[in-house]
Design a protein around this motif. Sequence first.
Motif, PDB file in Angstrom:
ATOM      1  N   PRO A 161     -11.793  -1.345  -3.827  1.00 27.88           N
ATOM      2  CA  PRO A 161     -11.855  -2.105  -5.254  1.00 27.88           C
ATOM      3  C   PRO A 161     -13.216  -2.350  -5.640  1.00 27.88           C
ATOM      4  O   PRO A 161     -14.435  -1.939  -4.574  1.00 27.88           O
ATOM      5  N   ARG A 194       1.435   1.430  -8.321  1.00 29.56           N
ATOM      6  CA  ARG A 194       0.269   0.275  -9.157  1.00 29.56           C
ATOM      7  C   ARG A 194       0.496  -1.620  -8.337  1.00 29.56           C
ATOM      8  O   ARG A 194       1.519  -1.760  -8.353  1.00 29.56           O
ATOM      9  N   TYR A 243      -3.997  -7.230  -8.610  1.00 30.05           N
ATOM     10  CA  TYR A 243      -4.490  -8.350  -7.718  1.00 30.05           C
ATOM     11  C   TYR A 243      -5.175  -9.363  -8.957  1.00 30.05           C
ATOM     12  O   TYR A 243      -5.716  -9.054  -9.883  1.00 30.05           O
ATOM     13  N   LYS A 277       0.534  -1.169   0.314  1.00 33.06           N
ATOM     14  CA  LYS A 277      -0.108   0.050   0.195  1.00 33.06           C
ATOM     15  C   LYS A 277       0.556   1.489  -0.142  1.00 33.06           C
ATOM     16  O   LYS A 277       0.744   2.350  -0.308  1.00 33.06           O
ATOM     17  N   GLU A 310      -8.301  -7.293 -11.105  1.00 32.73           N
ATOM     18  CA  GLU A 310      -8.014  -6.125 -11.220  1.00 32.73           C
ATOM     19  C   GLU A 310      -6.997  -5.114 -11.177  1.00 32.73           C
ATOM     20  O   GLU A 310      -5.816  -5.931  -9.938  1.00 32.73           O
ATOM     21  N   GLN A 311      -6.513  -4.225 -11.259  1.00 29.17           N
ATOM     22  CA  GLN A 311      -5.287  -3.311 -11.019  1.00 29.17           C
ATOM     23  C   GLN A 311      -5.730  -2.047 -10.926  1.00 29.17           C
ATOM     24  O   GLN A 311      -6.652  -1.465 -11.436  1.00 29.17           O
ATOM     25  N   THR A 353     -11.225  -8.822  -5.399  1.00 25.83           N
ATOM     26  CA  THR A 353     -10.754  -8.243  -4.293  1.00 25.83           C
ATOM     27  C   THR A 353     -11.574  -7.543  -3.258  1.00 25.83           C
ATOM     28  O   THR A 353     -10.588  -7.685  -2.260  1.00 25.83           O
ATOM     29  N   ARG A 354     -12.256  -7.176  -3.205  1.00 25.33           N
ATOM     30  CA  ARG A 354     -12.770  -6.378  -2.193  1.00 25.33           C
ATOM     31  C   ARG A 354     -13.118  -7.862  -0.682  1.00 25.33           C
ATOM     32  O   ARG A 354     -12.850  -7.782   0.400  1.00 25.33           O
ATOM     33  N   GLN A 414      -7.108   2.713  -4.530  1.00 29.37           N
ATOM     34  CA  GLN A 414      -8.445   2.200  -5.531  1.00 29.37           C
ATOM     35  C   GLN A 414      -8.109   0.765  -4.605  1.00 29.37           C
ATOM     36  O   GLN A 414      -9.663   0.267  -4.264  1.00 29.37           O
ATOM     37  N   ILE A 415      -7.292  -0.201  -5.031  1.00 30.51           N
ATOM     38  CA  ILE A 415      -7.030  -1.552  -4.683  1.00 30.51           C
ATOM     39  C   ILE A 415      -7.616  -2.164  -3.367  1.00 30.51           C
ATOM     40  O   ILE A 415      -8.061  -2.381  -2.712  1.00 30.51           O
TER      41      ILE A 415
END
Length: 355
Positions: A227, A205, A208, A200, A216-217, A232-233, A222-223
């Motif tokens: 997300p 960037r 995932y 983090k 997801e990226q 991802t969540r 954002q991630i």
Amino acid sequence: MIKITNLNKSYGGVEVIKDITTTIERGEIITIIGTSGTGKSTFLRCLNLLEQPTSGVIEFDGKNLTDKKTNINEIRKRMGMVFQNFNLFAHMSVMENLCVGQMKLLGLTREQARENALNLLSMVGLAEKADAYPDELSGGQKQRVAIARCLSMKPDIMLFDEPTSALDPTMVGEVTTVIKRLAQNGMTMAIVTHEMEFAKNVSTRVIYMDEGSIYEQGTPKQIFEEPKREKTRAFIRKIKKFRYEPSSEHFDFIALNNSLLNFCSANALTKSDSNKAGLVTEELTVNLIEKRDFESLEFSFPDNQKEFEISVSYGGEQRDVTKREGIETDIIKGIVKETKYNFDTTNKLILKWGS
């Protein structure tokens, strides 16, 4: 810098990497995260052909690495790689480990190689270990030497394959500090890691991965905070929650405590917060709850790491174990600021405190 197009990798008909298309630009710091077995390390190793892709194209500064005419050894000089298990030459001193590649592959004299090596060892805080041998070093020191050795080849990009996974939690910070310093100096990096707080803080960037693909990226914000996709969540929620369920009444408390401390370290909790979680866990599961009754323990915290919660479930008769008199409950009460207890076929106790 690196362009990946329709990358696939299979082992015996099993697809490990599935149709990955992405780029790594000069100066980017890419962290690659995801659950175990999703192809993260395989993807990283494909970038310098340590794993031969089944299909697809990898280009490095316009050169097609998957073209058999390309001299991959020349390309690898420009792509440093740090592995989980250090890979130092045990029969060579730290200085010799750093000099041998410079002399053989870069054509430097011994004096030139030694000067570069000393500068790099100073950068990673190990100049005094130049004459030591790998078996005289801690795990964190070995990994810092491995990083310095890669840097001695003057790479354009560094690839890190879970560089802290083989380390004791107390040594993880030694390595992540060095990597953060490289990031500050503008080194392009791709890092497979399970250290989420590190990812983090250091990434430009985050990728995932799930089931061999980029699921997801986006930016770290954002991630880790917003997300967009469900898997991802679910992953982000899970990494902020530690759960333990004993397999029998003879569960190993030492293993439980070590797993909890590893979790705290991976999420960059302070030593004070980690110790509090460990103390509460110990008093509950060792001294207050009978082992035969202990069912589960969860430790969780929000993004701001200012509030902490331990939830335990245990069987037996209805009872709030924190109502007992004794030093065990005094220790817990010295840490915990809020207690909730309820009983519905089993005992459930929730303990909360702030940082």
